[in-house]
Scaffold this motif. Structure first.
Motif, PDB file in Angstrom:
ATOM      1  N   GLY A 193       0.693  -1.344  -0.051  1.00  0.00           N
ATOM      2  CA  GLY A 193       0.375  -0.125  -0.501  1.00  0.00           C
ATOM      3  C   GLY A 193       0.902   1.126  -0.032  1.00  0.00           C
ATOM      4  N   LEU A 194       2.181   1.307   0.540  1.00  0.00           N
ATOM      5  CA  LEU A 194       2.937   2.604   0.313  1.00  0.00           C
ATOM      6  C   LEU A 194       3.226   2.658  -1.044  1.00  0.00           C
ATOM      7  N   ALA A 195       2.925   2.053  -2.190  1.00  0.00           N
ATOM      8  CA  ALA A 195       3.550   2.324  -3.605  1.00  0.00           C
ATOM      9  C   ALA A 195       3.635   3.355  -3.937  1.00  0.00           C
ATOM     10  N   PRO A 196       2.115   4.417  -4.364  1.00  0.00           N
ATOM     11  CA  PRO A 196       1.858   6.021  -4.155  1.00  0.00           C
ATOM     12  C   PRO A 196       3.563   6.622  -4.148  1.00  0.00           C
ATOM     13  N   SER A 197       3.579   6.425  -2.976  1.00  0.00           N
ATOM     14  CA  SER A 197       4.947   7.353  -2.371  1.00  0.00           C
ATOM     15  C   SER A 197       6.005   7.339  -2.921  1.00  0.00           C
ATOM     16  N   GLY A 198       6.420   5.444  -3.045  1.00  0.00           N
ATOM     17  CA  GLY A 198       6.989   5.272  -3.747  1.00  0.00           C
ATOM     18  C   GLY A 198       7.704   5.552  -5.502  1.00  0.00           C
ATOM     19  N   HIS A 199       6.405   5.122  -5.995  1.00  0.00           N
ATOM     20  CA  HIS A 199       6.196   6.131  -7.755  1.00  0.00           C
ATOM     21  C   HIS A 199       6.727   7.695  -7.414  1.00  0.00           C
ATOM     22  N   ARG A 200       6.363   8.230  -6.452  1.00  0.00           N
ATOM     23  CA  ARG A 200       6.640   9.705  -6.815  1.00  0.00           C
ATOM     24  C   ARG A 200       8.096  10.019  -6.104  1.00  0.00           C
ATOM     25  N   LYS A 201       8.942   9.129  -5.460  1.00  0.00           N
ATOM     26  CA  LYS A 201      10.545   9.390  -5.428  1.00  0.00           C
ATOM     27  C   LYS A 201      11.255   8.854  -6.559  1.00  0.00           C
ATOM     28  N   ILE A 202      10.252   7.453  -7.543  1.00  0.00           N
ATOM     29  CA  ILE A 202      11.328   7.132  -8.985  1.00  0.00           C
ATOM     30  C   ILE A 202      11.122   7.997  -9.612  1.00  0.00           C
ATOM     31  N   GLU A 203       9.555   8.563  -9.352  1.00  0.00           N
ATOM     32  CA  GLU A 203       9.543  10.168 -10.888  1.00  0.00           C
ATOM     33  C   GLU A 203      10.656  10.599 -10.656  1.00  0.00           C
ATOM     34  N   TRP A 204      10.545  11.468  -9.315  1.00  0.00           N
ATOM     35  CA  TRP A 204      11.966  12.798  -9.098  1.00  0.00           C
ATOM     36  C   TRP A 204      13.055  12.464  -9.566  1.00  0.00           C
ATOM     37  N   VAL A 205      13.214  11.714  -9.608  1.00  0.00           N
ATOM     38  CA  VAL A 205      14.445  10.938  -9.505  1.00  0.00           C
ATOM     39  C   VAL A 205      14.843  10.562 -10.809  1.00  0.00           C
ATOM     40  N   ARG A 206      13.508  10.152 -11.607  1.00  0.00           N
ATOM     41  CA  ARG A 206      14.349   9.717 -13.191  1.00  0.00           C
ATOM     42  C   ARG A 206      14.322  11.484 -13.442  1.00  0.00           C
ATOM     43  N   ASN A 207      13.236  12.051 -13.684  1.00  0.00           N
ATOM     44  CA  ASN A 207      13.182  13.578 -14.190  1.00  0.00           C
ATOM     45  C   ASN A 207      15.163  14.586 -13.555  1.00  0.00           C
ATOM     46  N   ASN A 208      15.353  13.407 -12.738  1.00  0.00           N
ATOM     47  CA  ASN A 208      17.239  14.217 -13.057  1.00  0.00           C
ATOM     48  C   ASN A 208      18.312  13.072 -12.812  1.00  0.00           C
ATOM     49  N   MET A 209      17.684  12.188 -14.166  1.00  0.00           N
ATOM     50  CA  MET A 209      18.621  11.149 -14.291  1.00  0.00           C
ATOM     51  C   MET A 209      19.007  11.559 -16.013  1.00  0.00           C
ATOM     52  N   PRO A 210      19.261  12.537 -16.651  1.00  0.00           N
ATOM     53  CA  PRO A 210      18.747  12.351 -17.806  1.00  0.00           C
ATOM     54  C   PRO A 210      19.189  10.998 -18.371  1.00  0.00           C
ATOM     55  N   ILE A 211      21.425  10.186 -17.920  1.00  0.00           N
ATOM     56  CA  ILE A 211      21.800  10.250 -18.799  1.00  0.00           C
ATOM     57  C   ILE A 211      20.756   8.235 -19.067  1.00  0.00           C
ATOM     58  N   VAL A 227      36.526  -2.344 -16.890  1.00  0.00           N
ATOM     59  CA  VAL A 227      35.271  -1.339 -17.486  1.00  0.00           C
ATOM     60  C   VAL A 227      35.844  -0.970 -18.329  1.00  0.00           C
ATOM     61  N   SER A 228      35.279  -1.647 -19.392  1.00  0.00           N
ATOM     62  CA  SER A 228      36.113  -0.959 -20.890  1.00  0.00           C
ATOM     63  C   SER A 228      35.977   0.877 -20.884  1.00  0.00           C
ATOM     64  N   LYS A 229      37.511   1.086 -21.488  1.00  0.00           N
ATOM     65  CA  LYS A 229      37.520   3.278 -22.012  1.00  0.00           C
ATOM     66  C   LYS A 229      36.451   3.562 -23.021  1.00  0.00           C
ATOM     67  N   GLU A 230      35.616   3.165 -23.577  1.00  0.00           N
ATOM     68  CA  GLU A 230      34.348   3.255 -24.321  1.00  0.00           C
ATOM     69  C   GLU A 230      33.404   3.286 -23.430  1.00  0.00           C
ATOM     70  N   ILE A 231      32.923   2.496 -22.673  1.00  0.00           N
ATOM     71  CA  ILE A 231      31.930   2.891 -21.639  1.00  0.00           C
ATOM     72  C   ILE A 231      31.895   3.838 -20.384  1.00  0.00           C
ATOM     73  N   ASP A 232      33.204   3.900 -20.237  1.00  0.00           N
ATOM     74  CA  ASP A 232      33.384   5.367 -19.652  1.00  0.00           C
ATOM     75  C   ASP A 232      33.197   7.020 -20.446  1.00  0.00           C
ATOM     76  N   SER A 233      33.708   7.089 -21.581  1.00  0.00           N
ATOM     77  CA  SER A 233      33.902   7.964 -22.525  1.00  0.00           C
ATOM     78  C   SER A 233      32.177   8.213 -22.951  1.00  0.00           C
ATOM     79  N   VAL A 234      31.917   6.933 -22.745  1.00  0.00           N
ATOM     80  CA  VAL A 234      30.492   7.639 -23.529  1.00  0.00           C
ATOM     81  C   VAL A 234      29.533   7.760 -22.724  1.00  0.00           C
ATOM     82  N   VAL A 235      29.522   7.344 -20.826  1.00  0.00           N
ATOM     83  CA  VAL A 235      28.906   7.901 -19.893  1.00  0.00           C
ATOM     84  C   VAL A 235      28.869   9.539 -19.608  1.00  0.00           C
ATOM     85  N   ALA A 236      30.890   9.600 -19.611  1.00  0.00           N
ATOM     86  CA  ALA A 236      30.743  11.268 -20.030  1.00  0.00           C
ATOM     87  C   ALA A 236      30.243  11.941 -20.556  1.00  0.00           C
TER      88      ALA A 236
END
Length: 421
Positions: free
Chosen positions: A9-27, A384-393
């Motif tokens: 039953g706590l799910a609605p609060s959790g959904h709001r938290k997930i939506e907040w971080v999603r909006n701040n995690m562009p990668i 971790v490959s340098k390619e992955i590091d470079s892509v994320v950066a």
């Protein structure tokens, strides 16, 4: 639905938290959009054990969008947020975690997370891998490899590799530049102090802070302490890191010498018993102790529980212990935050979303690397490959709207030439 959470039953609060971080995690959002179409993990089961709060939940959602069947648990009994776990379960993921689980319940959840016989492991501290190599090796028959999130887990994996027992390849996500240089330093540095300041409601300026360990986490903690106006002492066993600490402007000394001087003690080593009762007996009355390492073994809590002549809850998340001083009639008080568990997540919200955006992008792409190289990787700890590091950066800079220079063909030729004529 297949889950074991505190209260769905706590799910609605959790959904709001997930939506907040999603909006701040562009990668991660970009990866969700890109791989949500091609679904490279379709048909694969991923078992994940990471601190189960909103940012981790969003990683799970991105992996699911890319086709994975997700089975999720937490990597620390105090870091699981029940509303976030409920939200993932409400969305149909298999989730086995709740805040404040006993050690027995925690290990049961680790086991339940693996009973799907996963193809890929995403671990934080090594408990999933440990379970697959000890109690339940029968559950690893489909594992093609996995990823490890944190320093402590990588240490455990390298010990397994050295002993020749590691049964599948594991990518050391922690060692990626886009992880440890930013997550460990800036993430741990900020979130550790967020937690300490919130839980104590005390000022940092004017205090003496003792940082045990000068790896990337210790560097970040020391840097933020100094910026808040504290005097910083570093304790180290590595002479190179000790030199770095000294040249960064901090005092360096053994823990036995630092113990009487500190007001706040923070351990971030990945090792055990860095702060013992012997040290505590020489500390100032009312000293504050916190652990910023993955496992709660850095502060010797069993010895403290045994030797204390009394304890009480001083504040929420802070336990006050009274120690009798040999040969003296008075007692000494030490205050431990979050039972000696990982202070920035067990007693707070963990790293900032933008920091975990980078770390979890490395996780996602490393898991994809494991999938695309199934059967080709040695049963070792893989960089971790340098390619992955470079892509994320590059994606992080793009999200900030920052452009940087690129090498010209002439410059590339110059850098690759050995003939100066």
């Amino acid at each position: 639905m297949n889950y074991d959470v505190r209260d769905i039953g706590l799910a609605p609060s959790g959904h709001r938290k997930i939506e907040w971080v999603r909006n701040n995690m562009p990668i991660l959002r970009e990866l969700e959009e890109e791989y949500g179409v091609s679904k490279p993990f379709k048909g694969l089961r991923i078992s994940l054990s990471v601190h189960l709060e909103a940012k981790t939940a969003y990683l799970c959602k991105v992996l699911e969008a890319a086709g994975a069947e997700m089975h999720v648990t937490g990597s620390n009994t105090l870091s699981t947020q029940d509303d976030v776990a409920a939200a993932l379960a409400d969305d149909g993921l298999s989730v086995f975690a709740y805040h404040g689980a006993t050690d027995e319940e925690y290990m049961r959840h680790i086991e339940m997370c693996l009973e799907n016989k996963p193809h890929i492991i995403i671990d934080d501290g090594g408990d999933l891998v440990s379970m697959l190599h000890t109690k339940r090796p029968d559950l690893r028959e489909n594992v093609i490899g996995g990823c490890e999130e944190t320093t402590t887990g990588v240490i455990r994996l390298k010990a397994m590799e050295k002993d020749g027992v590691l049964a599948f390849p594991m990518v050391a996500v922690n060692d990626a530049d886009c992880k440890h240089l930013f997550d460990n330093r800036y993430g741990t540095g900020q979130s550790t102090w967020d937690s300490i300041m919130h839980n104590t409601n005390l000022i940092v300026a004017s205090k003496t802070v003792v940082v045990v360990g000068y790896g990337w986490c210790g560097r970040g903690i020391a840097m933020r302490a100094a910026s808040l106006g504290a005097k910083v002492i570093v304790c180290e066993v590595d002479p190179i890191k000790a030199i770095e600490a000294r040249m960064d402007g901090y005092d360096v000394m053994p823990m036995k010498d630092a113990a009487p001087l500190g007001d706040i003690f923070i351990s971030a080593t990945g090792c055990c018993k860095t702060i013992t009762v012997e040290h505590m007996l020489t500390m100032k009355d009312g000293a504050i102790l916190a652990n910023a390492g993955h496992f709660n073994c850095e502060i010797d809590m069993p010895e403290l529980e045994e030797k204390a002549v009394g304890k009480r809850e001083a504040r929420e998340n802070i336990m006050e212990y009274r120690l009798a001083i040999n040969g003296e009639s008075k007692e000494r008080v030490v205050n431990v935050i979050a039972d000696g568990k990982l202070v920035n997540i067990a007693a707070s919200n963990g790293h900032p979303a933008e920091i975990m955006d980078m770390s979890f992008a490395v996780q996602f792409l490393s898991a994809l690397y494991v999938k695309e190289n199934a059967g080709k990787l040695p049963k070792k700890v893989i960089d971790v490959s340098k390619e992955i590091d470079s892509v994320v950066a590059a994606k992080r800079l793009e999200a900030w709207g920052i452009e940087i220079d690129t090498l010209t063909e002439e410059q590339i030729e110059y850098l690759n030439s050995w003939n100066i004529e």
